[in-house]
Enzyme design. Structure first.
Site, mmCIF file in Angstrom:
data_model
loop_
_atom_site.group_PDB
_atom_site.id
_atom_site.type_symbol
_atom_site.label_atom_id
_atom_site.label_comp_id
_atom_site.label_asym_id
_atom_site.label_seq_id
_atom_site.Cartn_x
_atom_site.Cartn_y
_atom_site.Cartn_z
ATOM 1 N N TYR A 299 33.992 8.016 -40.167
ATOM 2 C CA TYR A 299 35.247 7.281 -40.030
ATOM 3 C C TYR A 299 35.519 6.894 -38.583
ATOM 4 O O TYR A 299 35.939 5.770 -38.301
ATOM 5 C CB TYR A 299 36.412 8.096 -40.593
ATOM 6 C CG TYR A 299 36.317 8.343 -42.078
ATOM 7 C CD1 TYR A 299 35.908 7.353 -42.962
ATOM 8 C CD2 TYR A 299 36.638 9.587 -42.616
ATOM 9 C CE1 TYR A 299 35.820 7.578 -44.320
ATOM 10 C CE2 TYR A 299 36.559 9.824 -43.983
ATOM 11 C CZ TYR A 299 36.147 8.820 -44.827
ATOM 12 O OH TYR A 299 36.075 9.050 -46.173
ATOM 13 N N GLY B 3 23.595 4.466 -47.211
ATOM 14 C CA GLY B 3 24.347 3.210 -47.155
ATOM 15 C C GLY B 3 25.321 2.981 -48.290
ATOM 16 O O GLY B 3 26.124 2.043 -48.228
#
Length: 157
Positions: free
Chosen positions: A130, A94
């Site tokens: 992404y 994260g």
């Protein structure tokens, strides 16, 4: 446990370590020419050339995102994400997303018309990350660069 904040002068030695770690990961271990002094002179103050965010886990810097403003003749003000670096031990926990989110929030707050960056074609983990975020990976453009040696040769022709 994860915190992201803007880098301060005392962070730049660790920032440079992470930049060097990225160069090794990208198979360019001898490519880093900058110094801590370069980071300090260009990344601090009212006329800084870049914004650096550090990602901390348990108080230790384990990642960075470094970006800077650009201007697009099509989109106006844009932000270029130069590097998003996370230590190997922190990948998938994260921290990268938190750093990415910080850059996107910064760009949004700056009223940027676009955020752009490059990613190596073999870095499939980054590409997947992404794409999942909604980014478009444009494979039609080539990255062109001229390093110091080439620039000097060009100018001295």
């Amino acid at each position: 446990m994860i915190e992201v904040r803007e880098a301060v002068k005392e962070d730049f030695p660790r920032v440079l370590e992470l930049i060097t770690e990225l160069a090794v990961f990208e198979k360019e271990p001898d490519a880093v020419d900058i110094t801590i002094k370069d980071l300090e002179e260009n990344g601090l103050g009212e006329s800084s050339l870049f914004k650096c965010f550090v990602g901390l886990h348990k108080g230790q810097i384990e990642g960075i995102s470094l970006c800077y403003p650009r201007f697009s003749t099509w989109k106006g003000k844009t932000i270029h994400l130069e590097d998003l670096i996370v230590t190997e031990k922190m990948r998938g926990k994260g921290l990268g997303k938190a750093l990415y989110d910080k850059v996107m929030r910064y760009a949004y707050d700056q009223h940027a018309g676009r955020v752009e960056w490059v990613v190596l074609d073999w870095n499939t983990n980054a590409i997947e990350f992404y794409e999942k975020s909604g980014a478009t990976i444009d494979k039609e453009w080539y990255l062109a660069q001229m390093d110091k040696k080439s620039l000097k040769a060009y100018i001295n022709k």
